[in-house]
Design an enzyme around this catalytic site. Structure first.
Site, short mmCIF file in Angstrom:
data_model
loop_
_atom_site.label_atom_id
_atom_site.label_comp_id
_atom_site.label_asym_id
_atom_site.label_seq_id
_atom_site.Cartn_x
_atom_site.Cartn_y
_atom_site.Cartn_z
N ASN A 1 -1.74 44.29 9.98
CA ASN A 1 -1.39 43.76 8.65
C ASN A 1 0.08 44.05 8.37
O ASN A 1 0.78 44.61 9.20
CB ASN A 1 -2.33 44.34 7.58
N ASP B 1 -10.38 46.61 7.75
CA ASP B 1 -11.81 46.71 7.44
C ASP B 1 -12.67 46.33 8.65
O ASP B 1 -13.82 46.72 8.74
CB ASP B 1 -12.15 45.80 6.26
N LYS C 1 -5.69 41.28 29.93
CA LYS C 1 -5.19 40.29 28.98
C LYS C 1 -6.11 39.06 28.96
O LYS C 1 -6.45 38.53 30.02
CB LYS C 1 -3.77 39.87 29.39
N PHE D 1 -5.54 53.42 -3.17
CA PHE D 1 -4.74 52.26 -3.54
C PHE D 1 -5.68 51.05 -3.48
O PHE D 1 -6.65 51.06 -2.72
CB PHE D 1 -3.60 52.03 -2.54
N LYS E 1 -13.37 49.77 -6.98
CA LYS E 1 -13.10 50.70 -5.87
C LYS E 1 -13.02 52.14 -6.38
O LYS E 1 -13.49 53.07 -5.73
CB LYS E 1 -11.78 50.33 -5.18
N LYS F 1 -15.67 54.55 -4.66
CA LYS F 1 -15.16 55.54 -3.71
C LYS F 1 -15.02 56.93 -4.35
O LYS F 1 -14.45 57.84 -3.75
CB LYS F 1 -13.84 55.05 -3.11
#
Ligand code: PMT
Length: 412
Positions: free
Chosen positions: A223, A292, A302, A336, A350, A354
């Site tokens: 990401n 995730d 490969k 976050f 969240k 959490k």
């Protein structure tokens, strides 16, 4: 709620430190005070009127002549309702105007009209602060009974170092609270705390960057996280004296001074490192962007292209923060939430799921906030549901704000 029933009029003038006034309002309200904000036109260049309206729960006065519904914001009304007036940050300009009695906008007019005690927190470039004219004006205000909250010394937004920084909101609120609850301040100078040793003796675990999940020896799923947000937090925590462990995904950033860095690549490696450090941590700040999902299998060689399309089978990664929330004993847990829509709603979910102490809601759909850039725009939401929005600022400055909150929860 030591300030229950107290009414404070906060004047915000046009300096870079105007963003700190948002936190001042939030803290004063938390202590039970009713806060009315008056902004100068210049202040609105730094923070929007809307931010102060949202955080104070009151209309915000800027223009002397605007029509505001629900509430009479004429300068006389505000001047009369105030139990205390605070100007933070106070520019050289408002100090000069107050010293000679100029009343040409809502704030300066209210200042002249009030009989409430007035607290002034100057914040400006060191040369402007030390200029004999400013010093003469400050002396004039003191001689007329204004209370001056000494600026802090340190790195200033203009790139120089010296005296002129607005003290931390927590210190300004301490001074104002003491004044309103008649505590004796004569033995305490109206100055700011030195935050350098604030977290001494505390182990703070920070995660930063993005995890990468390999597909084959040359490809991975990743990401856009660069690690900047987490590195800024780790650096600031170390500066405040904490023992800092930074679990970091791949990044080009240099290790922050005085921080022990554990480098990982995948979510499962991050989980292992975090769980090993967790028991002795006083606080965990999870700013990392953890994948995730990961590919169900990693090809040994490969993957060769063919004429057909390729379908990847992904499996769930462990949710590290959720697991910490289940294991948590004394630790302060900060998560976050990076979202592109319904930011606050998802962040609140969240926070609860959490079992966090607070969550940093991050709207990553904005070009100047979130992944990659040097700046960020966040909202802090705590366990009681209270939400504090912050304007756009550097990740370094936000790191300080997040750590102020961590220190506050640790103190409790
Ligand atoms: O690194 P930068 O370029 O400076 O960018 C900063 C940032 C945008 C990455 C950062 O500000 C940020 O928002 N980080 C959180 C990114 C994220 O993955 O959020 P989330 O909403 O998907 O996850 C919620 C929380 O759970 C996060 O604290 C995350 O670390 C944690 N999590 C998520 C998934 C998972 N499997 N395990 C976790 O612990």
């Amino acid at each position: 709620m030591e300030l229950q029933g107290k009414k404070i009029v906060l004047g915000v003038t046009g300096g870079i430190a105007a963003y700190k006034a948002v936190e001042i309002v939030s803290r004063l309200r938390k202590a039970g005070a009713e806060v009315h904000v008056i902004m100068t036109k210049e202040a609105t260049q730094f923070v929007t009127e809307l931010t102060f309206r949202e955080i104070s729960g009151q209309p915000v006065a800027v223009d002397m002549w605007e029509k505001v519904t629900h509430f009479n914001v004429e300068h006389i009304a505000l001047a009369q309702l105030a139990d205390l007036m605070l100007i933070a940050p106070a520019t050289a300009n408002i100090i000069a105007k107050a010293a000679v009695g100029i009343a040409d906008d809502m704030l300066s007019t209210t200042l002249l009209a009030t009989k409430a005690p007035i607290y002034v927190a100057p914040a400006m470039n060191t040369n402007m602060y030390e200029n004999p004219i400013t010093q003469r004006n400050i002396a004039e205000l003191r001689s007329r009974g204004f209370h001056i909250i000494e600026p802090a010394a340190g790195h200033l937004a203009c790139g120089t170092s010296g005296k002129g920084r607005l003290p931390e909101p927590v210190d300004i609120v301490r001074i104002v609270s003491a004044a309103l609850t008649s505590q004796d301040l004569t033995s305490q100078p109206l100055t700011c705390q030195d935050l350098t040793g604030q977290l001494t003796g505390q182990k703070i675990l920070v995660t930063a960057g993005g995890t990468i999940e390999p597909l084959d020896p040359v490809r991975y799923i990743g990401n856009r996280s660069t690690g900047r947000m987490g590195y800024a937090i780790a650096e600031e925590a170390a500066r405040r004296g904490a023992e800092v462990v930074l679990v970091s995904g791949p990044t080009v950033l240099e290790d922050p001074a005085g921080v022990r860095v554990i480098r990982i690549e995948t979510a499962r490696q991050m989980r292992e490192a975090v769980l090993a450090e967790f028991p002795k941590a006083a606080a965990v700040i999870k700013s990392a962007a953890v994948a995730d999902y990961r590919p169900a299998a990693v090809a040994e060689q490969k993957i060769k292209k063919s004429e057909d399309d390729l379908t990847l089978h992904l499996v769930r990664n462990p949710d590290i923060l959720y697991e910490l929330g289940q294991k948590k004993e004394h630790q302060v847990l900060v998560g976050f939430a990076a979202e592109t829509c319904k930011v606050e709603e998802y962040a609140r979910k969240k926070l609860a799921k959490k079992n966090l102490d607070f969550i940093v809601a991050n709207d990553v759909s904005e070009a100047d906030a979130g992944f990659g850039v040097e700046t960020n725009r966040i909202k802090l939401i705590d366990r009681s549901g209270r939400m504090t929005p912050y304007p756009l600022m550097s990740k370094k400055e936000l790191a300080g704000i997040i750590l102020d909150h961590v220190a506050e929860v640790l103190e409790k």
